[in-house]
Scaffold this motif. Sequence first.
Motif, PDB file in Angstrom:
ATOM      1  N   TYR A  49       0.753  -1.132  -0.159  1.00 45.46           N
ATOM      2  CA  TYR A  49       0.006  -0.019  -0.068  1.00 45.46           C
ATOM      3  C   TYR A  49       0.840   1.094  -0.046  1.00 45.46           C
ATOM      4  O   TYR A  49       2.025   1.163   0.600  1.00 45.46           O
ATOM      5  CB  TYR A  49      -0.853   0.095   1.415  1.00 45.46           C
ATOM      6  CG  TYR A  49      -1.838  -1.108   1.090  1.00 45.46           C
ATOM      7  CD1 TYR A  49      -2.740  -1.252   0.207  1.00 45.46           C
ATOM      8  CD2 TYR A  49      -1.906  -1.720   2.295  1.00 45.46           C
ATOM      9  CE1 TYR A  49      -3.561  -2.595   0.250  1.00 45.46           C
ATOM     10  CE2 TYR A  49      -2.825  -2.851   2.454  1.00 45.46           C
ATOM     11  CZ  TYR A  49      -3.707  -3.145   1.472  1.00 45.46           C
ATOM     12  OH  TYR A  49      -4.445  -4.366   1.481  1.00 45.46           O
ATOM     13  N   SER A  50       0.358   2.357  -0.510  1.00 51.48           N
ATOM     14  CA  SER A  50       1.124   3.607  -0.361  1.00 51.48           C
ATOM     15  C   SER A  50       0.522   4.338   0.766  1.00 51.48           C
ATOM     16  O   SER A  50      -0.335   4.188   1.420  1.00 51.48           O
ATOM     17  CB  SER A  50       0.637   4.420  -1.785  1.00 51.48           C
ATOM     18  OG  SER A  50       1.141   3.835  -2.860  1.00 51.48           O
ATOM     19  N   LEU A  51       1.550   5.367   1.161  1.00 53.77           N
ATOM     20  CA  LEU A  51       1.240   6.155   2.407  1.00 53.77           C
ATOM     21  C   LEU A  51       0.160   6.778   2.170  1.00 53.77           C
ATOM     22  O   LEU A  51      -0.227   7.409   0.881  1.00 53.77           O
ATOM     23  CB  LEU A  51       2.617   7.154   2.472  1.00 53.77           C
ATOM     24  CG  LEU A  51       2.669   7.737   3.938  1.00 53.77           C
ATOM     25  CD1 LEU A  51       2.832   6.762   4.968  1.00 53.77           C
ATOM     26  CD2 LEU A  51       3.727   8.677   3.519  1.00 53.77           C
ATOM     27  N   ASP A  77       6.421   1.100  14.053  1.00 59.66           N
ATOM     28  CA  ASP A  77       7.068   1.526  15.702  1.00 59.66           C
ATOM     29  C   ASP A  77       6.424   0.797  16.503  1.00 59.66           C
ATOM     30  O   ASP A  77       6.640   1.389  17.861  1.00 59.66           O
ATOM     31  CB  ASP A  77       6.912   3.001  15.553  1.00 59.66           C
ATOM     32  CG  ASP A  77       7.653   4.037  14.557  1.00 59.66           C
ATOM     33  OD1 ASP A  77       8.746   3.274  13.933  1.00 59.66           O
ATOM     34  OD2 ASP A  77       7.396   5.109  14.222  1.00 59.66           O
ATOM     35  N   ASN A  78       5.382  -0.113  16.256  1.00 61.86           N
ATOM     36  CA  ASN A  78       5.049  -1.164  17.429  1.00 61.86           C
ATOM     37  C   ASN A  78       3.974  -0.373  18.049  1.00 61.86           C
ATOM     38  O   ASN A  78       3.757  -0.464  19.129  1.00 61.86           O
ATOM     39  CB  ASN A  78       5.956  -1.603  18.240  1.00 61.86           C
ATOM     40  CG  ASN A  78       6.696  -2.793  17.642  1.00 61.86           C
ATOM     41  OD1 ASN A  78       6.300  -3.358  16.791  1.00 61.86           O
ATOM     42  ND2 ASN A  78       8.137  -3.064  18.038  1.00 61.86           N
ATOM     43  N   VAL A  79       3.111   0.604  17.557  1.00 59.20           N
ATOM     44  CA  VAL A  79       2.394   1.468  18.020  1.00 59.20           C
ATOM     45  C   VAL A  79       0.902   0.696  17.696  1.00 59.20           C
ATOM     46  O   VAL A  79       0.750   0.428  16.584  1.00 59.20           O
ATOM     47  CB  VAL A  79       2.232   2.964  17.548  1.00 59.20           C
ATOM     48  CG1 VAL A  79       0.884   3.520  18.188  1.00 59.20           C
ATOM     49  CG2 VAL A  79       3.159   3.635  18.017  1.00 59.20           C
ATOM     50  N   ASN A 115      -0.104   5.774   7.983  1.00 62.55           N
ATOM     51  CA  ASN A 115       0.479   7.111   8.257  1.00 62.55           C
ATOM     52  C   ASN A 115       2.067   6.915   8.408  1.00 62.55           C
ATOM     53  O   ASN A 115       2.842   8.056   8.647  1.00 62.55           O
ATOM     54  CB  ASN A 115       0.115   7.949   9.323  1.00 62.55           C
ATOM     55  CG  ASN A 115       0.013   6.982  10.601  1.00 62.55           C
ATOM     56  OD1 ASN A 115       0.531   5.831  10.790  1.00 62.55           O
ATOM     57  ND2 ASN A 115      -0.707   7.495  11.771  1.00 62.55           N
ATOM     58  N   LYS A 116       2.543   5.693   8.120  1.00 65.95           N
ATOM     59  CA  LYS A 116       3.922   5.280   8.327  1.00 65.95           C
ATOM     60  C   LYS A 116       4.443   4.491   7.497  1.00 65.95           C
ATOM     61  O   LYS A 116       3.609   3.394   6.747  1.00 65.95           O
ATOM     62  CB  LYS A 116       4.263   5.006   9.727  1.00 65.95           C
ATOM     63  CG  LYS A 116       4.272   5.944  10.691  1.00 65.95           C
ATOM     64  CD  LYS A 116       4.714   5.399  12.374  1.00 65.95           C
ATOM     65  CE  LYS A 116       3.938   6.500  13.275  1.00 65.95           C
ATOM     66  NZ  LYS A 116       4.044   5.768  14.511  1.00 65.95           N
ATOM     67  N   THR A 139       4.375   1.574   1.469  1.00 64.10           N
ATOM     68  CA  THR A 139       5.833   2.185   0.808  1.00 64.10           C
ATOM     69  C   THR A 139       5.412   3.593   0.788  1.00 64.10           C
ATOM     70  O   THR A 139       4.045   4.267   0.603  1.00 64.10           O
ATOM     71  CB  THR A 139       5.810   1.755  -0.497  1.00 64.10           C
ATOM     72  OG1 THR A 139       4.957   1.743  -1.245  1.00 64.10           O
ATOM     73  CG2 THR A 139       6.350   0.232  -0.176  1.00 64.10           C
ATOM     74  N   PHE A 140       6.322   4.536   0.308  1.00 66.73           N
ATOM     75  CA  PHE A 140       6.172   5.944   0.073  1.00 66.73           C
ATOM     76  C   PHE A 140       6.265   5.884  -1.579  1.00 66.73           C
ATOM     77  O   PHE A 140       7.184   6.091  -2.222  1.00 66.73           O
ATOM     78  CB  PHE A 140       7.368   6.943   0.716  1.00 66.73           C
ATOM     79  CG  PHE A 140       7.161   8.251   0.078  1.00 66.73           C
ATOM     80  CD1 PHE A 140       6.097   8.938   0.848  1.00 66.73           C
ATOM     81  CD2 PHE A 140       7.638   8.901  -0.614  1.00 66.73           C
ATOM     82  CE1 PHE A 140       5.927  10.278   0.534  1.00 66.73           C
ATOM     83  CE2 PHE A 140       7.796   9.964  -1.138  1.00 66.73           C
ATOM     84  CZ  PHE A 140       6.675  10.709  -0.478  1.00 66.73           C
TER      85      PHE A 140
END
Length: 172
Positions: A49-51, A77-79, A115-116, A139-140
């Motif tokens: 997926y894209s950002l 980030d493990n959130v 968002n990441k 990915t971006f």
Amino acid sequence: MQKIAYLVMAIAVVGAIASQSTQRAYAATLVPLPAGITADGIAALNTPYSLGEQGDIYVCIVSTTRQITSLHLIDPDNVFYNYVGTPALPITLPSGANKCLHLQASDFGLTSGFNKVGDWTVAVDTLPGRTFMYEFTVTFMVVPESILGAITAVTAPLVALTGYRMLRQKRF
């Protein structure tokens, strides 16, 4: 001529703003089993997926009736993002019905999409006790959503540059 240049620049700016996608509210829904899925588990279709994308995540149960008791989306980030969509937990997926729970990022409170950049994980706990986990990548990558978006992205800077050059020539 100066008024035309200003008008063209204004149209380019409005077109660039209008071509941006609007955010929609989604609800998790039971959908028919997607092609290729034949076992209990989770699938994220059309990855990476894209950002900013919502994604298409499917939780499918075909072997036995299971009740989803816990549903989490875990970012790079493990959130942990808890499921906040409708229907509310617990959700029962009947066996033999060939149905899947269709989820998107907004079902976890991410209304503007992922968002990441990195590897995300979906974790599902069910009764009878079983945990399903699935990892996918975000990915971006900028991909226009329509031909209008691509045209606007290319023409807006060119129109603005042309307008600027025309205005600059008029002053000197």
